[in-house]
Design an enzyme around this catalytic site. Structure first.
Site, short mmCIF file in Angstrom:
data_model
loop_
_atom_site.label_atom_id
_atom_site.label_comp_id
_atom_site.label_asym_id
_atom_site.label_seq_id
_atom_site.Cartn_x
_atom_site.Cartn_y
_atom_site.Cartn_z
N ASP A 1 19.64 14.23 81.16
CA ASP A 1 18.61 14.04 82.18
C ASP A 1 17.28 13.75 81.49
O ASP A 1 16.70 14.62 80.86
CB ASP A 1 18.51 15.30 83.05
CG ASP A 1 17.40 15.21 84.10
OD1 ASP A 1 16.76 14.16 84.21
OD2 ASP A 1 17.19 16.22 84.80
N GLU B 1 2.55 10.57 53.42
CA GLU B 1 2.13 11.76 52.66
C GLU B 1 1.51 12.74 53.65
O GLU B 1 0.30 12.78 53.84
CB GLU B 1 1.12 11.36 51.58
CG GLU B 1 1.64 10.31 50.60
CD GLU B 1 0.55 9.77 49.69
OE1 GLU B 1 -0.58 10.34 49.71
OE2 GLU B 1 0.80 8.79 48.98
N GLU C 1 0.29 16.16 55.07
CA GLU C 1 -0.22 17.48 54.70
C GLU C 1 0.00 18.46 55.85
O GLU C 1 0.27 18.06 56.99
CB GLU C 1 -1.71 17.38 54.36
CG GLU C 1 -2.00 16.44 53.20
CD GLU C 1 -3.46 16.04 53.09
OE1 GLU C 1 -3.85 15.50 52.05
OE2 GLU C 1 -4.21 16.24 54.08
N GLU D 1 -3.09 21.67 48.57
CA GLU D 1 -4.07 20.63 48.87
C GLU D 1 -5.48 21.18 48.78
O GLU D 1 -5.70 22.33 48.43
CB GLU D 1 -3.79 20.01 50.25
CG GLU D 1 -3.04 18.68 50.20
CD GLU D 1 -3.82 17.58 49.50
OE1 GLU D 1 -5.05 17.70 49.34
OE2 GLU D 1 -3.18 16.58 49.09
N GLU E 1 1.04 20.15 50.57
CA GLU E 1 1.72 18.86 50.73
C GLU E 1 2.98 18.84 49.89
O GLU E 1 3.00 19.34 48.76
CB GLU E 1 0.81 17.70 50.31
CG GLU E 1 1.43 16.32 50.53
CD GLU E 1 0.54 15.19 50.05
OE1 GLU E 1 1.07 14.22 49.47
OE2 GLU E 1 -0.70 15.27 50.24
N HIS F 1 -1.51 9.86 54.69
CA HIS F 1 -1.61 8.52 54.13
C HIS F 1 -0.24 7.85 54.22
O HIS F 1 0.79 8.49 53.93
CB HIS F 1 -2.07 8.58 52.68
CG HIS F 1 -3.36 9.32 52.50
ND1 HIS F 1 -3.72 9.94 51.32
CD2 HIS F 1 -4.39 9.54 53.35
CE1 HIS F 1 -4.90 10.50 51.44
NE2 HIS F 1 -5.32 10.28 52.68
N ARG G 1 -11.17 5.81 47.26
CA ARG G 1 -10.34 6.33 48.33
C ARG G 1 -11.14 6.55 49.61
O ARG G 1 -10.70 7.24 50.51
CB ARG G 1 -9.71 7.66 47.88
CG ARG G 1 -8.79 7.54 46.69
CD ARG G 1 -8.46 8.89 46.07
NE ARG G 1 -7.61 8.75 44.89
CZ ARG G 1 -6.29 8.96 44.87
NH1 ARG G 1 -5.69 9.35 45.97
NH2 ARG G 1 -5.60 8.80 43.77
N GLU H 1 -1.90 1.15 51.27
CA GLU H 1 -1.95 2.52 51.79
C GLU H 1 -2.98 2.62 52.92
O GLU H 1 -4.18 2.41 52.69
CB GLU H 1 -2.33 3.48 50.66
CG GLU H 1 -2.42 4.94 51.10
CD GLU H 1 -2.97 5.83 50.00
OE1 GLU H 1 -2.18 6.60 49.44
OE2 GLU H 1 -4.18 5.75 49.70
N ARG I 1 -5.01 5.02 55.07
CA ARG I 1 -5.42 6.40 54.82
C ARG I 1 -5.88 7.13 56.08
O ARG I 1 -6.14 8.33 56.04
CB ARG I 1 -6.54 6.42 53.77
CG ARG I 1 -6.07 5.93 52.42
CD ARG I 1 -7.18 5.94 51.38
NE ARG I 1 -7.70 7.26 51.10
CZ ARG I 1 -7.12 8.15 50.31
NH1 ARG I 1 -5.97 7.87 49.72
NH2 ARG I 1 -7.68 9.33 50.09
#
Length: 469
Positions: free
Chosen positions: A52, A131, A133, A214, A221, A270, A340, A358, A360
């Protein structure tokens, strides 16, 4: 597992008692139904399991609720947390009368995205490496009623407990605020817990490589090795499942909320991405950072559609307590191989095979099937239309003069803004019928409910700031 016959053989050889058939709802939560193994044969696996769907938020009405779970034999794994031996299978959803993919099923969306990549001729395989966390707490309390709103989290290894009295004494070894990346034990008190998480994943057949504390207090992580789009979304669901359950066994609570505590780093996810064709990496070339034109156009598509993507990559109101300009969060729509601070980075890679892009800005509150599919569709739109991302920005974006910073566009500042942007910019998602307007509208209805609930509720900080005004 590679086919239904192998699954049935495994059930017999391993003396499996139950089969857990699992699927993911629109918000990204893993759901399950447990079937006694005696009922699971090749016909069961080929014909699927009726259920359902009206009770799943964002899916069907009560008058059209019949849906069918179609198990994926290749996704089979043994559950390590049940007392009875249980085999798990991830499922996609189909319409029982036509056998077609259900348009609002996230996993089917991911499968359609992979099929569209092939049909486009651009590539034949897309790889994703998230990645994600997470935070670990010992005690979590929250309440939301008409006269009371509040929350409290605590953990023995949290930075705020340096002055707390404990029966056995306070040992004093804790990472400070933004100091968790990454001293050894005893400052890092969760090594054994994370090791058990990673070992559990390995025993389940998952490809993993590392774990660490982290930046934030209580933040961690684990490393997942990349995989193809739908497969990796399955793996991320297993990743969350293992982390929640191992933490629970240790008397702790794990959360993937992007910003569960104020004044320390938030939680991101990321997402590393690459496309391959005929066994060769499409993103390796001789342009900026040894990227190809296709890779730069892919970045152009991500940057162009970033605000619409936010509705899938950052789908909670809490997401935007992380995405705030002026801090470490990647809010600026810029790309670089050297820093970054932009929302897209090109990680250094010596081998052409490791060339990747990547993103981020995503976070792990997202539905991985929808998040990955939307990112791929934005990138493919960039390649199809040769969207120029402009020059890379290798400056320290955190220290730019205000006049330069004002020239760089940002991602969304709220879920409300993200939904508005998605409403205005979603044609790229409709290519190849990967997403549908019905699916997007149904998803937005769910998310507007969250926006209204958040915006209509007084916040404790407002009492502090305004009660005596």
């Amino acid at each position: 597992m590679s086919d239904n016959k192998s699954v049935v053989a495994m059930i017999k050889d391993e003396e499996i008692e139950y089969v857990d058939i699992r699927f993911t709802d629109p918000r990204g939560k893993l759901q399950h139904v447990t079937v006694i193994a005696d009922e699971v044969d090749e016909d069961f696996l080929e014909e699927g399991f009726m259920f359902d769907g009206s009770s799943i938020a964002g899916w069907k009405a009560i008058n059209e609720s019949d849906m069918k779970l179609m198990p994926d034999a290749d996704s089979a794994y043994l559950d390590p947390f049940y007392a009875e031996k249980t085999l798990c299978l991830h499922c996609s959803i189909v319409e029982p009368d036509t056998g077609e993919d259900y348009g609002r099923d996230p996993r089917s969306t991911a499968e359609r995205a992979e099929a569209y990549l092939i049909s486009s001729g651009i590539g034949d395989t897309s790889y994703f490496g998230p990645e994600a966390e997470f935070f670990l707490f010992d005690d979590v309390k929250f309440s939301n009623s008409i006269n009371k709103v509040g929350y409290e989290v605590d953990a023995a290894d949290a930075s705020w407990n340096t002055g707390t009295d404990y029966e056995m004494g306070n040992m004093g070894h804790r990472p400070g605020v933004k100091g968790g990346y990454f001293p050894v034990n005893p400052t890092d008190a969760a090594v054994d817990l994370r090791s058990e998480m990673l070992s559990t994943m390995k025993r389940m057949g998952m490809k993993v490589d590392k774990h660490h504390h982290e930046v934030a207090s209580c933040q961690h992580e684990l490393g997942l090795i990349f995989g193809s789009l739908t497969k990796q979304a399955d793996e991320l669901q297993k990743y969350k499942y293992v982390i929640h359950n191992v933490a629970h066994a240790y008397g702790k609570s794990a959360t993937f909320m992007p910003k569960p505590i104020a004044g320390d780093n938030g939680t991101g996810m990321h997402v590393n991405m690459s496309i391959w064709k005929d066994g060769k990496p499409l993103f390796a070339g001789d342009k900026y950072a040894d990227l190809s034109d296709e890779a730069l156009w892919f970045i152009g598509g991500i940057l162009k559609h970033a605000k619409a993507l936010n509705a899938f990559t950052n789908p909670s109101t809490n997401s935007y307590k992380r995405l705030i300009p002026g801090f470490e969060a990647p809010v600026l729509r810029a790309y670089s191989a050297r820093n970054r601070s932009g929302c897209v980075r090109i990680p250094w890679a010596e081998s052409p095979k490791a060339k990747r892009v990547e993103a981020r800005f995503p976070d792990p509150s997202s539905n991985p099937y929808l998040c990955f599919a939307a990112l791929l569709m934005a990138g493919l739109d960039g390649i199809k239309n040769k969207i120029d991302p402009g020059p890379a920005n290798d400056k320290d974006l955190y220290d730019l003069p205000p006049e330069e910073l004002a020239e760089i566009p940002t991602v969304c500042a709220s879920l409300r803004e993200a939904l508005t942007e998605l409403e205005a910019d979603h044609e790229f998602l409709l290519a190849g019928d990967v997403f549908s307007k019905d699916q997007i509208e149904g998803y937005m209805e769910l998310k507007w409910e969250e926006v209204y609930a958040y915006e209509h509720t007084p916040h404790p900080i407002e009492f502090q700031m305004y009660y005596s005004c």
